[in-house]
Design a protein around this motif. Structure first.
Motif, PDB file in Angstrom:
ATOM      1  N   GLY A 198       1.256  -8.258   2.500  1.00 41.56           N
ATOM      2  CA  GLY A 198       2.087  -8.411   1.307  1.00 41.56           C
ATOM      3  C   GLY A 198       1.997  -9.816   0.735  1.00 41.56           C
ATOM      4  O   GLY A 198       1.870  -9.997  -0.486  1.00 41.56           O
ATOM      5  N   ALA A 199       2.033 -10.823   1.616  1.00 42.89           N
ATOM      6  CA  ALA A 199       1.933 -12.213   1.166  1.00 42.89           C
ATOM      7  C   ALA A 199       0.568 -12.484   0.536  1.00 42.89           C
ATOM      8  O   ALA A 199       0.465 -13.140  -0.514  1.00 42.89           O
ATOM      9  N   TYR A 200      -0.485 -11.958   1.159  1.00 41.50           N
ATOM     10  CA  TYR A 200      -1.839 -12.179   0.644  1.00 41.50           C
ATOM     11  C   TYR A 200      -2.073 -11.438  -0.676  1.00 41.50           C
ATOM     12  O   TYR A 200      -2.721 -11.962  -1.583  1.00 41.50           O
ATOM     13  N   ILE A 201      -1.556 -10.215  -0.776  1.00 44.15           N
ATOM     14  CA  ILE A 201      -1.740  -9.451  -2.019  1.00 44.15           C
ATOM     15  C   ILE A 201      -1.117 -10.203  -3.192  1.00 44.15           C
ATOM     16  O   ILE A 201      -1.735 -10.353  -4.258  1.00 44.15           O
ATOM     17  N   GLY A 202       0.111 -10.679  -2.997  1.00 44.58           N
ATOM     18  CA  GLY A 202       0.758 -11.452  -4.047  1.00 44.58           C
ATOM     19  C   GLY A 202      -0.024 -12.714  -4.373  1.00 44.58           C
ATOM     20  O   GLY A 202      -0.275 -13.024  -5.536  1.00 44.58           O
ATOM     21  N   GLY A 203      -0.418 -13.456  -3.334  1.00 45.65           N
ATOM     22  CA  GLY A 203      -1.134 -14.714  -3.540  1.00 45.65           C
ATOM     23  C   GLY A 203      -2.475 -14.531  -4.232  1.00 45.65           C
ATOM     24  O   GLY A 203      -2.832 -15.296  -5.138  1.00 45.65           O
ATOM     25  N   VAL A 240       3.751  -5.898  -6.291  1.00 47.61           N
ATOM     26  CA  VAL A 240       4.697  -5.024  -5.580  1.00 47.61           C
ATOM     27  C   VAL A 240       4.139  -3.600  -5.490  1.00 47.61           C
ATOM     28  O   VAL A 240       4.177  -2.969  -4.419  1.00 47.61           O
ATOM     29  N   ILE A 241       3.615  -3.099  -6.595  1.00 51.27           N
ATOM     30  CA  ILE A 241       3.068  -1.737  -6.617  1.00 51.27           C
ATOM     31  C   ILE A 241       1.879  -1.605  -5.666  1.00 51.27           C
ATOM     32  O   ILE A 241       1.800  -0.657  -4.873  1.00 51.27           O
ATOM     33  N   GLY A 290       6.931  -9.460   2.874  1.00 54.13           N
ATOM     34  CA  GLY A 290       5.812 -10.393   2.878  1.00 54.13           C
ATOM     35  C   GLY A 290       5.538 -10.975   1.504  1.00 54.13           C
ATOM     36  O   GLY A 290       5.225 -12.162   1.368  1.00 54.13           O
ATOM     37  N   VAL A 291       5.637 -10.151   0.466  1.00 47.67           N
ATOM     38  CA  VAL A 291       5.467 -10.636  -0.915  1.00 47.67           C
ATOM     39  C   VAL A 291       6.499 -11.722  -1.218  1.00 47.67           C
ATOM     40  O   VAL A 291       6.167 -12.789  -1.744  1.00 47.67           O
ATOM     41  N   ILE A 296       6.020  -0.345   4.428  1.00 44.27           N
ATOM     42  CA  ILE A 296       6.290  -0.711   3.031  1.00 44.27           C
ATOM     43  C   ILE A 296       7.358  -1.801   2.961  1.00 44.27           C
ATOM     44  O   ILE A 296       7.220  -2.782   2.220  1.00 44.27           O
ATOM     45  N   THR A 297       8.423  -1.651   3.750  1.00 39.79           N
ATOM     46  CA  THR A 297       9.494  -2.655   3.780  1.00 39.79           C
ATOM     47  C   THR A 297       8.962  -4.002   4.240  1.00 39.79           C
ATOM     48  O   THR A 297       9.277  -5.044   3.660  1.00 39.79           O
ATOM     49  N   SER A 298       8.138  -3.970   5.281  1.00 39.63           N
ATOM     50  CA  SER A 298       7.538  -5.207   5.795  1.00 39.63           C
ATOM     51  C   SER A 298       6.641  -5.854   4.741  1.00 39.63           C
ATOM     52  O   SER A 298       6.660  -7.080   4.551  1.00 39.63           O
ATOM     53  N   GLY A 299       5.848  -5.046   4.043  1.00 34.57           N
ATOM     54  CA  GLY A 299       4.958  -5.569   3.008  1.00 34.57           C
ATOM     55  C   GLY A 299       5.711  -6.228   1.869  1.00 34.57           C
ATOM     56  O   GLY A 299       5.329  -7.302   1.388  1.00 34.57           O
ATOM     57  N   LEU A 300       6.815  -5.615   1.441  1.00 31.62           N
ATOM     58  CA  LEU A 300       7.618  -6.188   0.357  1.00 31.62           C
ATOM     59  C   LEU A 300       8.261  -7.510   0.777  1.00 31.62           C
ATOM     60  O   LEU A 300       8.333  -8.451  -0.013  1.00 31.62           O
TER      61      LEU A 300
END
Length: 333
Positions: free
Chosen positions: A71-76, A93-94, A225-226, A219-223
């Motif tokens: 999640g952190a990497y996707i956002g970054g 987020v999506i 992470g964002v 999904i919760t963990s990924g969000l």
């Protein structure tokens, strides 16, 4: 209404007072304290996602940080490659929801083929390490072990403003996860935790429900992470490591597994203690090895406080009600 089920009037008032206090505190606190509290809120959601698996399903996932770091990497990556706007944040987020749902599904299909609890834990650990090594070697995208710094949307740049976004994020995710736990699916997950064979005998496809639980947790963990990536404006491979998974485990143990709210208490305690130990580095070099103290804490919690803080509090309230009912019964006689 299921959402308010089992919440008595006193608890409801206490939650309301706590939210009012949390709304006022940042206006009286230092910037470092505001950042710490934002971290507590986000990691509480991350720990809740782990509690869905360990506390409510009885599933040990040693590769849970795979979703958090992703999640952190996707956002970054999106903020770096496209633009640091709110539209890109929504896109992040999506994509995080889709990616984590798919990754959890693949992980579940591999792990739930059989082999027992230990084998499943080892497989999830291996999958998590594969993700970490992939991120470390894919330097053209992730910057490898050096980490990926990135700009964030203007709306999140103010630390005070982001504090409220993190608090709202915690409230929304707590409501959603509590609703999930109170749902028929959540009840089945708890039945699987207590006795999987009996749940199977009753006709439930336990693998299917475990897979659902893993996807919700992923999904919760990924969000979270964002949000964590936005807080730090940085993502590195440590967010994908087994250490990050163990952090979630420690938080849930300290707060109380299978309670959901224990993740909030545990996150507040663990992050506050960690921050305090880091501040003591100037006093003595040993405090640079703060993980030693956390290892000792882990042992103490497992041996002497397996129910965690929330578990102990619930036990106290239960004993108090029992004594009160006993006195009423004696008076009746």
């Amino acid at each position: 209404m299921k959402l308010l089920k089992n919440i008595d009037k006193k608890t409801f008032i206490a939650i309301g007072v706590l939210l009012v206090v949390l709304s006022i505190v940042p206006h009286l606190a230092k910037l470092s304290t505001i950042t710490l509290m934002s971290r507590i809120f986000i990691l509480a959601v991350y720990a809740m996602s782990y509690d869905i698996l360990r506390g409510y399903t009885g599933f040990i996932n040693l590769g849970h940080a795979l979703f958090f770091g992703s999640g952190a990497y996707i956002g970054g990556i999106l903020f770096t490659k496209i633009d640091n706007t709110m539209g890109v944040f929504v896109l992040a987020v999506i994509i995080t929801v889709i990616y984590c749902s798919l990754a959890a599904y693949i992980m579940g299909k591999i792990v739930l083929r059989g082999g027992g609890v230990i084998a499943a834990a080892m497989i999830t650990l291996a999958l998590g390490e594969i993700a970490r090594n992939t991120a470390e070697r894919w330097r053209s995208v992730t910057m490898g072990a050096d980490g990926l710094p990135f700009k964030i949307p203007d709306i999140f740049r103010d630390r005070l403003g982001f504090y409220y976004y993190a608090l709202i994020f915690l409230i929304i995710m707590t409501i959603i996860l509590r609703q999930f736990i109170l749902s028929p699916t959540g009840r089945v997950l708890m039945a699987i935790r207590e006795n999987e064979q009996r749940a199977t005998f009753l006709g439930y496809n336990t693998s299917k429900y475990k897979l659902i639980g893993l996807q919700v947790a992923g999904i919760t963990s990924g969000l979270s992470g964002v949000m964590f990536g936005i807080l730090n404006r940085f993502a590195n491979t440590d967010l994908l490591s087994v250490q990050q998974t163990l952090n979630a485990l420690l938080i849930t143990l300290v707060g109380g597994t299978g309670t959901l709210y224990g993740a909030i208490v545990g996150s507040a305690f663990v992050n506050t203690v960690q921050n305090y130990l880091l501040d003591l580095r100037s006093v003595h070099p040993i405090f640079e090895r703060w993980l030693l103290f956390f290892g000792a804490m882990y042992v103490v919690v497992v041996l002497f406080m397996p129910e965690g803080f929330v578990g102990l509090w619930n036990k106290y309230l239960k004993d108090r009600r029992t004594k009160k009912n006993s006195r009423v019964f004696e008076k009746g006689l």
